[in-house]
Design a protein around this motif. Structure first.
Motif, PDB file in Angstrom:
ATOM      1  N   GLY A  28       0.770  -1.235   0.000  1.00  0.00           N
ATOM      2  CA  GLY A  28       0.000   0.000   0.000  1.00  0.00           C
ATOM      3  C   GLY A  28       0.798   1.279   0.000  1.00  0.00           C
ATOM      4  N   THR A  29       2.064   1.222  -0.332  1.00  0.00           N
ATOM      5  CA  THR A  29       2.903   2.418  -0.397  1.00  0.00           C
ATOM      6  C   THR A  29       3.712   2.402  -1.683  1.00  0.00           C
ATOM      7  OG1 THR A  29       3.084   2.568   2.014  1.00  0.00           O
ATOM      8  CG2 THR A  29       4.761   3.723   0.732  1.00  0.00           C
ATOM      9  N   VAL A  30       3.827   3.576  -2.311  1.00  0.00           N
ATOM     10  CA  VAL A  30       4.647   3.736  -3.513  1.00  0.00           C
ATOM     11  C   VAL A  30       6.042   4.182  -3.088  1.00  0.00           C
ATOM     12  CG1 VAL A  30       4.969   5.074  -5.632  1.00  0.00           C
ATOM     13  CG2 VAL A  30       2.687   4.273  -4.996  1.00  0.00           C
ATOM     14  N   TYR A  31       7.062   3.631  -3.732  1.00  0.00           N
ATOM     15  CA  TYR A  31       8.445   3.997  -3.429  1.00  0.00           C
ATOM     16  C   TYR A  31       9.155   4.418  -4.711  1.00  0.00           C
ATOM     17  CZ  TYR A  31       7.465   1.527   0.911  1.00  0.00           C
ATOM     18  OH  TYR A  31       6.904   1.125   2.099  1.00  0.00           O
ATOM     19  N   VAL A  32       9.993   5.435  -4.598  1.00  0.00           N
ATOM     20  CA  VAL A  32      10.878   5.834  -5.693  1.00  0.00           C
ATOM     21  C   VAL A  32      12.292   5.836  -5.140  1.00  0.00           C
ATOM     22  CG1 VAL A  32      11.490   7.596  -7.377  1.00  0.00           C
ATOM     23  CG2 VAL A  32       9.086   7.255  -6.776  1.00  0.00           C
ATOM     24  N   SER A  33      13.164   5.036  -5.762  1.00  0.00           N
ATOM     25  CA  SER A  33      14.556   4.959  -5.306  1.00  0.00           C
ATOM     26  C   SER A  33      15.450   5.661  -6.319  1.00  0.00           C
ATOM     27  CB  SER A  33      14.995   3.499  -5.123  1.00  0.00           C
ATOM     28  OG  SER A  33      14.656   2.718  -6.246  1.00  0.00           O
ATOM     29  N   GLY A  34      16.118   6.721  -5.876  1.00  0.00           N
ATOM     30  CA  GLY A  34      16.982   7.510  -6.750  1.00  0.00           C
ATOM     31  C   GLY A  34      18.287   6.807  -7.045  1.00  0.00           C
ATOM     32  N   GLN A  35      19.006   7.311  -8.044  1.00  0.00           N
ATOM     33  CA  GLN A  35      20.221   6.641  -8.489  1.00  0.00           C
ATOM     34  C   GLN A  35      21.351   6.696  -7.479  1.00  0.00           C
ATOM     35  OE1 GLN A  35      20.519   8.178 -12.761  1.00  0.00           O
ATOM     36  NE2 GLN A  35      21.196   6.081 -12.958  1.00  0.00           N
ATOM     37  N   THR A  36      21.311   7.639  -6.549  1.00  0.00           N
ATOM     38  CA  THR A  36      22.373   7.692  -5.550  1.00  0.00           C
ATOM     39  C   THR A  36      21.919   7.194  -4.188  1.00  0.00           C
ATOM     40  OG1 THR A  36      21.858  10.008  -5.062  1.00  0.00           O
ATOM     41  CG2 THR A  36      23.586   9.575  -6.675  1.00  0.00           C
ATOM     42  N   GLY A  37      20.786   6.458  -4.155  1.00  0.00           N
ATOM     43  CA  GLY A  37      20.403   5.783  -2.928  1.00  0.00           C
ATOM     44  C   GLY A  37      19.303   6.431  -2.115  1.00  0.00           C
ATOM     45  N   LEU A  38      18.725   7.550  -2.590  1.00  0.00           N
ATOM     46  CA  LEU A  38      17.643   8.192  -1.853  1.00  0.00           C
ATOM     47  C   LEU A  38      16.340   7.447  -2.118  1.00  0.00           C
ATOM     48  CD1 LEU A  38      16.808  10.649  -0.073  1.00  0.00           C
ATOM     49  CD2 LEU A  38      16.203  11.809  -2.210  1.00  0.00           C
ATOM     50  N   VAL A  39      15.692   6.954  -1.060  1.00  0.00           N
ATOM     51  CA  VAL A  39      14.414   6.243  -1.179  1.00  0.00           C
ATOM     52  C   VAL A  39      13.319   7.105  -0.567  1.00  0.00           C
ATOM     53  CG1 VAL A  39      13.101   4.185  -0.534  1.00  0.00           C
ATOM     54  CG2 VAL A  39      15.536   3.991  -1.109  1.00  0.00           C
ATOM     55  N   THR A  40      12.236   7.315  -1.320  1.00  0.00           N
ATOM     56  CA  THR A  40      11.121   8.122  -0.858  1.00  0.00           C
ATOM     57  C   THR A  40       9.853   7.284  -0.864  1.00  0.00           C
ATOM     58  OG1 THR A  40      12.135  10.117  -1.776  1.00  0.00           O
ATOM     59  CG2 THR A  40       9.802  10.232  -1.232  1.00  0.00           C
ATOM     60  N   ALA A  41       9.100   7.324   0.244  1.00  0.00           N
ATOM     61  CA  ALA A  41       7.841   6.598   0.368  1.00  0.00           C
ATOM     62  C   ALA A  41       6.688   7.572   0.193  1.00  0.00           C
ATOM     63  CB  ALA A  41       7.754   5.922   1.735  1.00  0.00           C
ATOM     64  N   LEU A  42       5.718   7.213  -0.678  1.00  0.00           N
ATOM     65  CA  LEU A  42       4.618   8.104  -1.022  1.00  0.00           C
ATOM     66  C   LEU A  42       3.273   7.416  -0.804  1.00  0.00           C
ATOM     67  CD1 LEU A  42       6.165   9.273  -4.409  1.00  0.00           C
ATOM     68  CD2 LEU A  42       6.105  10.630  -2.310  1.00  0.00           C
ATOM     69  N   ASP A  43       2.295   8.190  -0.337  1.00  0.00           N
ATOM     70  CA  ASP A  43       0.937   7.669  -0.176  1.00  0.00           C
ATOM     71  C   ASP A  43       0.277   7.588  -1.554  1.00  0.00           C
ATOM     72  OD1 ASP A  43      -2.042   7.825   0.163  1.00  0.00           O
ATOM     73  OD2 ASP A  43      -1.490   7.801   2.273  1.00  0.00           O
ATOM     74  N   PRO A  44      -0.228   6.410  -1.967  1.00  0.00           N
ATOM     75  CA  PRO A  44      -0.790   6.270  -3.312  1.00  0.00           C
ATOM     76  C   PRO A  44      -2.131   6.963  -3.495  1.00  0.00           C
ATOM     77  CG  PRO A  44      -1.095   4.246  -2.088  1.00  0.00           C
ATOM     78  CD  PRO A  44      -0.259   5.138  -1.226  1.00  0.00           C
ATOM     79  N   ALA A  45      -2.782   7.385  -2.405  1.00  0.00           N
ATOM     80  CA  ALA A  45      -4.071   8.063  -2.511  1.00  0.00           C
ATOM     81  C   ALA A  45      -3.917   9.574  -2.550  1.00  0.00           C
ATOM     82  CB  ALA A  45      -4.974   7.664  -1.342  1.00  0.00           C
ATOM     83  N   THR A  46      -3.004  10.101  -1.736  1.00  0.00           N
ATOM     84  CA  THR A  46      -2.872  11.556  -1.615  1.00  0.00           C
ATOM     85  C   THR A  46      -1.600  12.114  -2.254  1.00  0.00           C
ATOM     86  OG1 THR A  46      -1.695  11.406   0.501  1.00  0.00           O
ATOM     87  CG2 THR A  46      -4.108  11.429   0.578  1.00  0.00           C
ATOM     88  N   GLY A  47      -0.631  11.239  -2.539  1.00  0.00           N
ATOM     89  CA  GLY A  47       0.653  11.702  -3.041  1.00  0.00           C
ATOM     90  C   GLY A  47       1.557  12.256  -1.965  1.00  0.00           C
ATOM     91  N   ARG A  48       1.083  12.254  -0.721  1.00  0.00           N
ATOM     92  CA  ARG A  48       1.872  12.815   0.377  1.00  0.00           C
ATOM     93  C   ARG A  48       3.116  11.972   0.641  1.00  0.00           C
ATOM     94  NH1 ARG A  48       2.279  11.500   5.600  1.00  0.00           N
ATOM     95  NH2 ARG A  48       0.643   9.928   5.345  1.00  0.00           N
ATOM     96  N   LYS A  49       4.222  12.648   0.927  1.00  0.00           N
ATOM     97  CA  LYS A  49       5.450  11.941   1.278  1.00  0.00           C
ATOM     98  C   LYS A  49       5.337  11.403   2.689  1.00  0.00           C
ATOM     99  CE  LYS A  49       9.357  13.997   2.414  1.00  0.00           C
ATOM    100  NZ  LYS A  49      10.617  14.774   2.339  1.00  0.00           N
ATOM    101  N   LYS A  50       5.510  10.100   2.855  1.00  0.00           N
ATOM    102  CA  LYS A  50       5.494   9.491   4.182  1.00  0.00           C
ATOM    103  C   LYS A  50       6.848   9.642   4.859  1.00  0.00           C
ATOM    104  CE  LYS A  50       1.956   5.958   3.302  1.00  0.00           C
ATOM    105  NZ  LYS A  50       1.654   4.501   3.370  1.00  0.00           N
ATOM    106  N   TRP A  51       7.903   9.350   4.120  1.00  0.00           N
ATOM    107  CA  TRP A  51       9.257   9.528   4.628  1.00  0.00           C
ATOM    108  C   TRP A  51      10.236   9.471   3.464  1.00  0.00           C
ATOM    109  CZ3 TRP A  51      11.880   5.228   3.149  1.00  0.00           C
ATOM    110  CH2 TRP A  51      11.226   3.995   3.157  1.00  0.00           C
ATOM    111  N   SER A  52      11.437   9.925   3.719  1.00  0.00           N
ATOM    112  CA  SER A  52      12.506   9.878   2.725  1.00  0.00           C
ATOM    113  C   SER A  52      13.782   9.488   3.444  1.00  0.00           C
ATOM    114  CB  SER A  52      12.666  11.238   2.045  1.00  0.00           C
ATOM    115  OG  SER A  52      13.566  11.158   0.964  1.00  0.00           O
ATOM    116  N   ARG A  53      14.554   8.610   2.854  1.00  0.00           N
ATOM    117  CA  ARG A  53      15.738   8.092   3.534  1.00  0.00           C
ATOM    118  C   ARG A  53      16.901   7.968   2.556  1.00  0.00           C
ATOM    119  NH1 ARG A  53      15.978   8.709   8.352  1.00  0.00           N
ATOM    120  NH2 ARG A  53      14.064   7.560   8.769  1.00  0.00           N
ATOM    121  N   GLN A  54      18.037   8.534   2.930  1.00  0.00           N
ATOM    122  CA  GLN A  54      19.253   8.376   2.125  1.00  0.00           C
ATOM    123  C   GLN A  54      19.932   7.070   2.507  1.00  0.00           C
ATOM    124  OE1 GLN A  54      20.563  10.508  -0.409  1.00  0.00           O
ATOM    125  NE2 GLN A  54      21.717   8.627  -0.749  1.00  0.00           N
ATOM    126  N   THR A  55      20.152   6.222   1.531  1.00  0.00           N
ATOM    127  CA  THR A  55      20.866   4.972   1.767  1.00  0.00           C
ATOM    128  C   THR A  55      22.172   4.984   0.992  1.00  0.00           C
ATOM    129  OG1 THR A  55      20.073   3.637  -0.105  1.00  0.00           O
ATOM    130  CG2 THR A  55      18.584   3.870   1.789  1.00  0.00           C
TER     131      THR A  55
END
Length: 743
Positions: free
Chosen positions: A633-660
């Motif tokens: 139930g969560t959308v994730y976008v993982s950037g090329q340098t390791g940044l992962v962002t979690a997004l709410d699929p209903a509202t588009g709101r960012k749940k959290w973002s984490r640099q890995t």
């Protein structure tokens, strides 16, 4: 800047748009791929094309850049080192160079300086781990991209296992940022030369000048070799680290791995310089010390062995002189606190709860009978073309396919192969295993170059027990143009649905027998691709004109009746949009943000309710670039340098973002209590689904390129066992409760 008279209109089939700059060895142009993605093309000056020594160096540059592509660098897209006028194309990284940034805005300080230092150390660590020495780190070779610093230009780099060219009478590099050994004995330059150069870069970033500035390059070179660096204006906390990196002898400097530990121990805000260079005391970041513990202190349950660079003992043996107290103090504090490292919101620090931080599998989760960690390579049909596999787990079997492998069955317990069916042709990027049922495995086979009469690509069904071929059928291949995903066939229950070779209809077959159960033509004037959605199955369609132009901006979704193949009425979607998963029965798509013909990321989320045929849209707060995926139930976008962002699929709101630290990651793969992301190098990170805390990270397991975007998840979860696919048909497995230690 615009093109000049005499500039070529295209290079290697890539139309040029502008000049990005010109140097002593070549000119760099902005160009576009056929799909519209921007690339930077380095064209070597004509006068060097006839110099065989230079050509050898350029071939080495291309090889080195390919070796480290994506590891905080620009991924190689194409190259022609043997062309009449050699050239190399890499992904275009937007942003100022460090030199431009300092010239325009002055020195960096505080958290910005700390982030730069750690980002560059991570880049250097990954460059060195694949056996490359850069040898020309300088401000103009660092690009400050939105996702972090990127190191570019491997023009005088070399592989550690390569013989250095004999360049009599030539000192190659930039004196203010060169190491003493580069100036005195360039043939003996190793990885710690880059550490010296990185320290000079950090001094420059913090002060606006280097530690060995002089009126002439000759005086600068003399100071580099013989005199002490000027560090008075460097913030005291950072000075204690860079001073150790500027030791005249390479043995006196930390390695890139050790430097990264030291930099992560720095306070969140570095503050300013201390007059007269005195005083290095500071309030420590307690989270950072917990992080250092996991990198420098052995687990009580696993005694350190010889050569284990990730343990306190091994690192301790390599500590030297002035920088020993910095790390020793961190280890001492960490030993009191215990716990397991995690990354917090600013990218550093944090820890998991108690002593169960590495336990991300539920208490009841089990391992396959007789399981022990393993690492294997599956030979493919074309041995010299590196590729990746994708896998599904069924009981004690792991079925994998992709590239030169139609499918293979390996034992989940130890990775031994039961059978393998190879594909003779050149693989298509992103086309992996189709899927598996209880008795059948389905994969793709590509025709050999010398067999033009064979279908270009086929879906092949194999008996799950012995790998015997059951049936095959030619397959269409337009799904990427329609959906943005390479998925030309799907398994739905015990049925496999394919697109026919003429790209005109869906065909459904019993997976084992191959008997056709139904066929459904595409709506007139369109081409379609299958979209699996849990127990449902959808068709995504676009007009022929949009598919041919690679501009699908008005796609439609249709529910497909699994029993008859009948298409439901079309549901129009504002495009371009890419399906990423299902939430509460609704199909979730990410809206692509286009800049001209190029896709720059995702700026919105759409939901299609198949029951009501209603579409809802929600904008994202910003454009997120990277590889999308969805889990629980969560959308994730993982950037090329390791940044992962979690997004709410209903509202588009960012749940959290984490640099890995996992660059070019694909995912997520969901397991009990964790999400797993992994790159082509086999580096894996486990994140907490609730807040993105890093539970653990592994080291790379393969030499792979990490510039690919849109890759499907590489991790397969089976209870407590994790099966990971990496470059060059590499597979490895481990217990999620006992991940490989990160060095």
């Amino acid at each position: 800047m615009s093109l000049r008279g005499g500039d070529p209109a295209e290079i290697g089939g890539y139309p040029l748009e502008a000049r990005l700059g010109s140097g002593g060895m070549g000119t760099v142009f902005l160009a576009r791929t056929s799909s519209g993605r921007p690339v930077a093309i380095k064209l070597i000056h004509q006068q060097f094309a006839g110099d065989e020594e230079f050509r050898i160096r350029f071939r080495q540059e291309v090889a080195a850049a390919r070796r480290v592509s994506g590891a905080f660098t620009a991924a190689v897209v194409d190259a022609a080192p043997d062309a009449e006028q050699p050239w190399m194309a890499t992904t275009y990284i937007e942003g100022q160079t460090l030199a431009q940034r300092i010239t325009a805005n002055g020195p960096l300080d505080g958290a910005e300086l700390r982030r730069l230092a750690i980002g560059l150390a991570e880049a250097l660590r990954d460059i060195h781990r694949v056996g490359v020495v850069h040898r020309d780190l300088k401000p103009s070779n660092v690009v400050l991209s939105p996702e972090g610093p990127r190191v570019i230009d491997f023009g005088i780099s070399r592989a550690v296992d390569q013989q250095t060219l004999t360049m009599t009478g030539r000192v190659i590099g930039t004196p203010p940022f060169m190491s003493p050994e580069q100036l005195q004995a360039p043939r003996g330059v190793g990885p710690r030369s880059d550490v010296f150069s990185l320290a000079t870069l950090l001094v420059y970033a913090a002060t606006g000048h280097g530690p060995f500035d002089a009126d002439s390059p000759y005086m600068t070179a003399y100071q580099v070799v013989h005199e002490e660096p000027s560090l008075d204006a460097v913030p005291a906390a950072l000075r204690a680290v860079v001073e150790s990196c500027l030791a005249k002898e390479p043995e006196g400097r930390p390695s890139a791995d050790e430097l990264l530990v030291l930099l992560r121990d720095l306070p969140a805000d570095l503050g300013g310089a201390v007059p007269n260079g005195s005083g290095t005391g500071r309030t420590r970041d307690m989270h950072t010390q917990h992080h250092l513990l996991t990198r420098a202190t052995p687990s009580p349950a696993t005694p350190p062995g010889p050569g284990t660079g990730s343990t306190g003992t091994a690192i301790g043996r390599r500590l030297r002189g002035r920088w020993r107290p910095v790390l020793a103090a961190a280890v001492a504090v960490g030993a009191i606190g215990g716990g397991v490292a995690a990354v917090t919101g600013d990218g550093f620090g944090g820890r998991s709860d108690g002593d169960k931080g590495n336990s991300v599998a539920a208490p009841g989760a089990t391992l396959p009978a007789g399981f022990a960690p393993w690492h294997k390579t599956v030979p493919g049909g074309i041995e010299d073309i590196p590729d990746e596999l994708r896998c599904v787990a069924h009981g004690d079997a792991l079925f994998c396919g992709g590239g030169g492998v139609v499918a293979t069955r390996v034992r989940a317990s130890d990775g031994s192969r039961v059978w393998t069916a190879k594909s003779p042709g050149v693989p298509v990027q992103g086309m992996h295993l189709v899927g598996a049922t209880d008795d059948t495995v389905l994969g793709y086979r590509f025709a050999a170059q010398d067999a033009p009469q064979d279908p270009r690509s086929e879906v092949v069904a194999l008996d799950a027990n012995d790998g015997g071929e059951l049936w095959s059928v030619p397959s269409g291949a337009q799904s990427t143009a329609v959906t943005g995903r390479t998925l030309d066939a799907v398994v739905v229950g015990s049925t496999v649905v394919t697109v026919d070779a003429s790209n005109s209809r869906f065909e459904a077959r019993d997976a084992h027998s191959g008997d056709v159960t139904w066929t459904t033509p595409f709506p007139a004037g369109t081409q379609c691709a299958p979209v699996p959605a849990g127990p449902r199955f959808f068709a995504m369609c676009a007009t022929n004109a949009e598919v041919e132009a690679l501009e699908v901006r008005h796609p439609t979704l249709h529910v497909v009746d699994r029993a008859t193949g009948k298409l439901g009425g079309p549901v129009a979607v504002n495009g371009p949009a890419e399906p990423v998963g299902v939430d509460d029965g609704s199909v979730v798509l990410l809206h692509q943000h286009m800049e001209g013909p190029a896709m720059a990321g995702y700026d919105g989320v759409a939901r299609v309710d198949p029951a009501t045929r209603k579409v809802t849209y929600a904008p994202l707060a910003k454009t997120y670039a990277g590889t999308p995926g969805m889990a629980d139930g969560t959308v994730y976008v993982s950037g090329q340098t390791g940044l992962v962002t979690a997004l709410d699929p209903a509202t588009g709101r960012k749940k959290w973002s984490r640099q890995t630290g996992v660059e070019g990651a694909a995912g997520p793969a969901a397991g009990p209590g964790a999400l797993y992301f992994s790159s082509a190098t086999g580096r894996v990170v486990a994140l907490s689904p609730s807040d993105g805390r890093v539970l653990w990270t592994t080291d790379p397991q393969a030499d792979g390129l990490t510039g690919e975007q849109g890759a499907s998840p590489r991790v397969t979860v089976a209870g407590r066992a994790l099966f990971v696919a990496a470059a060059k048909n590499t597979l490895f497995a481990f217990d999620a409760r006992k991940p490989p230690k990160s060095g």
